[in-house]
Design a protein around this motif. Structure first.
Motif, PDB file in Angstrom:
ATOM      1  N   LEU A   1      -8.257 -34.485   4.003  1.00  0.00           N
ATOM      2  CA  LEU A   1      -7.106 -34.082   3.365  1.00  0.00           C
ATOM      3  C   LEU A   1      -6.138 -33.599   4.486  1.00  0.00           C
ATOM      4  N   GLU A   2      -6.405 -33.272   5.804  1.00  0.00           N
ATOM      5  CA  GLU A   2      -5.448 -32.747   6.853  1.00  0.00           C
ATOM      6  C   GLU A   2      -4.645 -34.104   7.229  1.00  0.00           C
ATOM      7  N   ARG A   3      -5.250 -35.417   6.754  1.00  0.00           N
ATOM      8  CA  ARG A   3      -4.112 -36.635   7.326  1.00  0.00           C
ATOM      9  C   ARG A   3      -3.147 -36.766   6.159  1.00  0.00           C
ATOM     10  N   PHE A   4      -3.262 -35.979   4.943  1.00  0.00           N
ATOM     11  CA  PHE A   4      -2.207 -35.926   3.870  1.00  0.00           C
ATOM     12  C   PHE A   4      -1.482 -34.719   3.800  1.00  0.00           C
ATOM     13  N   ALA A   5      -1.998 -33.453   4.151  1.00  0.00           N
ATOM     14  CA  ALA A   5      -1.393 -32.310   3.620  1.00  0.00           C
ATOM     15  C   ALA A   5      -1.415 -31.591   4.731  1.00  0.00           C
ATOM     16  N   GLY A   6      -1.787 -31.964   6.215  1.00  0.00           N
ATOM     17  CA  GLY A   6      -1.463 -30.869   7.250  1.00  0.00           C
ATOM     18  C   GLY A   6       0.018 -31.033   7.683  1.00  0.00           C
ATOM     19  N   LEU A   7       0.620 -30.307   8.502  1.00  0.00           N
ATOM     20  CA  LEU A   7       1.929 -30.173   8.808  1.00  0.00           C
ATOM     21  C   LEU A   7       2.387 -31.732   9.590  1.00  0.00           C
ATOM     22  N   GLU A   8       1.535 -32.261  10.256  1.00  0.00           N
ATOM     23  CA  GLU A   8       1.721 -33.443  11.155  1.00  0.00           C
ATOM     24  C   GLU A   8       1.928 -34.282  10.056  1.00  0.00           C
TER      25      GLU A   8
END
Length: 406
Positions: A270-277
């Protein structure tokens, strides 16, 4: 797990339960209550309630107001309230971009707040812990000058926390592994004299959200956005930690098995699509994800109609919806609350998230899941950390009394 053998109730344990019961009645009352009203509500005798209240007053947990007439023809009754003048809880937050300290008193009022902007990425843990400990010691001294005793310290950290041990196992943003936060902070004299607990910033932010809205439901999934994405799970108005305190790592739930590699070692998190970066990269904005103004820049671009930013936020919302729906199917929670960077960006992410949840949650047709932005703001974690100290006292006032005696 083997069931615990039932044990007979001792007289002292019965008193402890009644002490907590009386304190809860006073805390939950919409207006000051009298001893007689507490007795009527709890079913305890007036003599028992009076003795318990005297104990709570002498220990600084309850205050007495000027006598008032309960009824026009009755005797004056002394109103009871939570005493906010003598005991406080200290929360400190270690964030990748800042350090913060906050003290709240037993009545819930903020008595001290300080934020130090300082990039902690790649810093030596001992150096950062020393600065954080100094910030905490300063807060303790400031409120002590106002007569407030700090009952404990709760530390919010950005990473995977071994909650019982107080060890930060993995903090990708900081570049830290297996850092004994509890041990490092306890080296400071002021912190060695009070109980110190350590938990993830998402868990404490969920507690901050829980107490920021009087009518907040007792069960929800709190998703905190940032360069890392984490969740706090609230069930029955209490945090769910899991066996080792490692629950809530929703940022590493897979939303696309064929997606990009994640720094955790998996793919399509999820972080790879929805994290700030990920949002900054997809939007093409000339700003670093670590910039304190990055969320404002994203919101400004989306408000101005920038197509790439709009699409980046919608993609983030869909990914959040896929992961969130999985969590709701598993946990049966009625609400998803968006915190951290997601709260100010909810106008663009929440509709997509809601759409995915409505499609994917099996029970949504009979029990719709609500999606809303959080209300606690950027102080959610440090406020929740401070509040966790006072919550513990309210839950078990007898423990505070034992500490006072020592």
């Amino acid at each position: 797990m083997r069931a615990l053998e039932p044990r007979p109730a001792r007289q002292d344990s019965l008193r402890e339960r009644n002490l907590a019961l009386v304190l809860k009645q006073i805390a939950d009352a919409p207006e000051p209550v009298s001893r007689a009203e507490v007795a009527a509500t709890t079913g305890l005798t007036k003599a028992t309630v009076s003795a318990l209240v005297d104990t709570l007053v002498s220990s600084g947990l309850v205050g007495e107001l000027e006598p008032r007439l309960a009824k026009p023809t009755g005797r004056p009754a002394t109103g009871l309230v939570i005493d906010g003048t003598r005991i406080g809880g200290l929360g400190v937050e270690l964030n990748a971009g800042y350090l913060a300290a906050c003290v709240v008193d037993l009545a819930g009022a903020v008595r001290h707040r300080e934020v130090v902007r300082d990039d902690q990425r790649g810093q030596d843990p001992e150096r950062t812990s020393a600065v954080l400990a100094a910030l905490a010691a300063h807060a303790i001294a400031v409120v002590a000058a106002d007569g407030l005793v700090t009952a404990g310290v709760a530390v919010a950290v950005p990473g995977l926390v071994d909650w019982p041990a107080g060890v930060l196992r993995f903090a990708p943003d900081l570049g830290w592994r297996d850092v004994d936060i509890l041990g490092l902070l306890s080296r400071t004299a002021e912190l060695s004299r009070v109980p110190v607990t350590v938990d993830s910033e998402a868990n404490f932010a969920a507690l901050g959200e829980l107490h920021s809205v009087a009518a907040a439901p007792g069960d929800f999934l709190y998703v905190r956005g940032g360069t890392e994405v984490r969740a706090g799970i609230v069930v029955g108005r209490e945090l769910f930690h899991g066996m080792r305190g490692w629950s809530g790592e929703i940022g590493h739930v897979t939303v696309d098995p064929d997606g990009p590699a994640c720094r955790c070692g998996a793919w399509g998190c999820l972080e790879r699509f929805a994290g700030l970066e990920a949002i900054v990269r997809a939007s093409g904005l000339p700003v670093a994800a670590t910039d304190p103004a990055v969320v404002d820049r994203i919101a400004e671009a989306a408000s101005a109609g920038d197509a790439r930013t709009d699409q980046a936020l919608r993609t983030a919302g869909r990914a959040l919806g896929i992961a969130g729906a999985g969590a709701i199917n598993l946990l049966d929670l009625p609400e998803i609350v968006l915190g951290g960077s997601y709260a100010p960006l909810a106008a663009w992410t929440a509709p997509e998230l809601q759409r995915e949840v409505d499609r994917r949650v099996l029970s949504a047709a009979w029990s719709p899941v609500t999606v809303r932005p959080g209300t606690a703001g950027t102080d959610a974690a440090v406020l929740g950390a401070a509040g966790s100290v006072t919550r513990a006292i309210m839950r078990d006032p007898a423990d505070w009394l034992r500490r006072e005696v020592r």
